[in-house]
Design an enzyme around this catalytic site. Structure first.
Site, short mmCIF file in Angstrom:
data_model
loop_
_atom_site.label_atom_id
_atom_site.label_comp_id
_atom_site.label_asym_id
_atom_site.label_seq_id
_atom_site.Cartn_x
_atom_site.Cartn_y
_atom_site.Cartn_z
N GLU A 93 33.14 27.02 40.48
CA GLU A 93 33.97 28.08 39.88
C GLU A 93 35.22 28.15 40.73
OE1 GLU A 93 33.41 29.58 37.18
OE2 GLU A 93 31.26 29.37 36.84
N CYS B 109 40.26 35.38 40.60
CA CYS B 109 40.45 34.06 39.99
C CYS B 109 40.97 34.17 38.57
CB CYS B 109 39.13 33.31 40.01
SG CYS B 109 37.78 34.23 39.28
#
Ligand code: NAD
Length: 503
Positions: free
Chosen positions: A258, A292
């Site tokens: 990720e 993110c």
């Protein structure tokens, strides 16, 4: 109320069900981003500790009581974990505020929601099912088993340590794996508190969950390359992710990544303006932009550009900077000094590239509610998508505003990037919403909302934003592997030199 007068906290790490110091006896300091002062000592582990932790996890997987538990019993343990998080939610949230500088309001929401991951995957633990397959051979009985992959290594970044560890831990435990977790060297305390208050009292067998604290290359690399680690689940920057992927590939480990993002938040002129302005603010200034999924590229249709920017600046100007422990604070400090410098350097880069600084553009002083590591909410207009400020992840409260003409132009700009983590679309047209959702290359598309996550919805990246998915049903597949079993109930024989292909 967070008490900042406490003396330096001394943590140990957790290996094989025991609280231990690093084998070297060394510690590293963790600082409170709001004051900039060290507040905790964390064991500075190295390869020796990694070896101990992986050996413990491997023993627990192969011969401890964990593999003997039925899936239903595993589910019960996980429900206990969920209940213990509920019980200690406030304390866990406060530790993360102290260690990471996250807002208490954000942490209250996160720790309230975290138990749901354990309830959800507890429910899935006894629904892991194989299959019986009718193969094209008479007298054969064939079935597929779904087995846990084994020892999993989790590498966690500093920006949401507890939440991101939860996303990995819940499906891994449900699958029957054992784990070694390496938190970020900047923010290890909340995970260690989580072990003390949640994992230990939940009475998981020794070695099922282990923690090794310390620096990335010193702890992370031996963990990723350890021969007894079967799977690596990494969350962090794309450059580190590439390194981890390369190292793990040498021993053919399963990997999920990720990684970073530079997500487009796209506003069409048929949107509800107030909602979209609020969505743009939430996309980039929530969590001080250290997320993110930050909507760091705001794509505005040219017909509403000026009006929108005016409203956006008016709202962003009112953002209350300050102590993250206070409920009314909206923008907190940057978590690490290096990240603070990185954000300021990107502001200089944007100015040098000719972007127009319409708001902020530098450190926020104490008089402005800021302090040591605060950056003013910053908006650049006149950004071209080719500029570095549009292409590279800043990971801070810095927004790039880019104009577009029409749907085709918006899609071209949105996809003209190495990343593909998230995207926002603001429109009242159902047709446009679905068209955009289909054509944007990103793991998540939010329409008329932004930065929403759920244990029920898969999360992950296209392109350089990652590999694999967390959350939802498919996350558990990342911790399982299939085994095909062939039982011949008929006669043996046949030509031993020819592959058995048909009955
Ligand atoms: P980072 O890549 O610097 O560090 C992440 C983790 O990797 C840390 O625990 C670090 O110690 C470890 N590490 C560093 N070098 C290593 C090495 N050589 N081998 C093994 N491990 C190593 O990232 P960060 O600065 O902690 O976090 C910010 C980044 O994380 C941003 O790019 C952000 O976009 C990304 N992120 C992604 C998601 C997502 O779900 N896609 C979520 C949060 C953060």
């Amino acid at each position: 109320m967070l008490d900042r007068r406490t003396k330096l906290m001394e943590y140990q790490t957790y290996i094989d069900g025991q609280w231990v110091d690093a084998a070297s006896g060394k510690t590293l300091q963790s600082s409170d981003p709001y004051t900039g002062e060290p507040w905790a000592l964390i064991p500075e582990c190295d390869k020796t500790d990694v070896d101990r932790a992986v050996e413990a996890a491997s023993r627990a997987f192969d011969s401890g009581p964990w593999p003997q538990l039925t899936p239903t019993a595993r589910g019960k343990v996980m429900r206990r974990i969920a209940e213990l998080i509920e019980k200690h939610a406030q304390h866990l949230g406060e530790i993360e505020v102290r260690d990471n500088g996250k807002l208490i309001s954000e942490m209250a929401a996160q720790t309230k929601y975290m138990p749901e991951w354990f309830y959800y995957y507890a429910g899935l633990a006894d629904k892991i099912q194989g299959a019986v397959v009718s193969v094209d051979r008479q007298d054969h009985f064939n079935y597929i088993l779904r087995e846990p992959v084994g020892v999993c290594a989790f590498i966690i970044p500093w920006n949401s340590p507890l939440m991101l560890a939860t996303w990995k831990l819940a499906p891994a435990l449900a699958a029957g794996c054992t784990v070694v977790i390496k938190p970020s060297e900047f923010t290890s305390a909340s995970l260690l508190e989580f072990i003390k208050l949640v994992i230990e009292p939940a009475e998981l067998p020794p070695g099922v969950v282990n923690v090794v604290t310390g620096y990335g290359p010193v702890v992370g690399e031996p963990l990723v390359t350890h021969p007894k680690v079967a799977k690596v689940a990494f969350t962090g920057g794309s450059a580190t992710g590439a390194r981890v992927n390369e190292l793990a590939a040498k021993s053919f480990k399963k990997v999920s990544l990720e990684l970073g993002g530079k997500s487009p938040n796209i506003v069409f002129d048929d949107c509800i303006l107030e909602d979209a302005v609020s969505g743009a603010v939430s996309g980039i200034f929530a969590a001080t932009g250290q997320t993110c999924i930050a909507g760091s590229r705001l794509l505005l249709q040219e017909t509403i550009h000026d009006q929108f920017v005016e409203k956006l600046i008016a709202m962003a100007r009112t953002a209350r900077l300050g102590d993250p422990a206070l409920a009314e604070t909206q923008v907190g400090p940057v978590t690490t000094p290096a990240q603070y410098q990185k954000i300021l350097s990107y502001i200089d880069i944007a100015k040098g590239e000719g972007a127009h600084c319409a708001l902020g553009g530098g450190p926020a002083s104490e008089a402005e509610g800021g302090g040591k590591y605060f950056v003013k909410p910053t908006i650049f207009t006149g950004v071209d998508n080719k500029m570095r400020i549009a292409q590279e992840e800043v990971f801070g409260p810095v927004l790039s505003v880019i104009k577009f003409k029409d749907e085709a132009d918006a899609i071209r700009i949105a996809n003209d990037i190495a990343y593909g983590l998230g995207a926002g679309v603001w429109t009242q047209s159902v047709k446009r919403a679905h068209t955009m959702a289909k054509r944007i290359k990103a793991g998540t598309v939010w329409v008329n909302t932004y930065r929403a996550v759920s244990f029920l919805m898969p999360f992950g990246g296209y392109k350089s934003s990652g590999l694999g998915r967390e959350n939802g049903m498919e996350a558990i597949d990342g911790y399982l592997q299939s085994k095909s079993v062939w039982i011949n109930n008929g006669p043996g024989g046949g030509n031993p030199f020819v592959m058995k292909t048909a009955s």
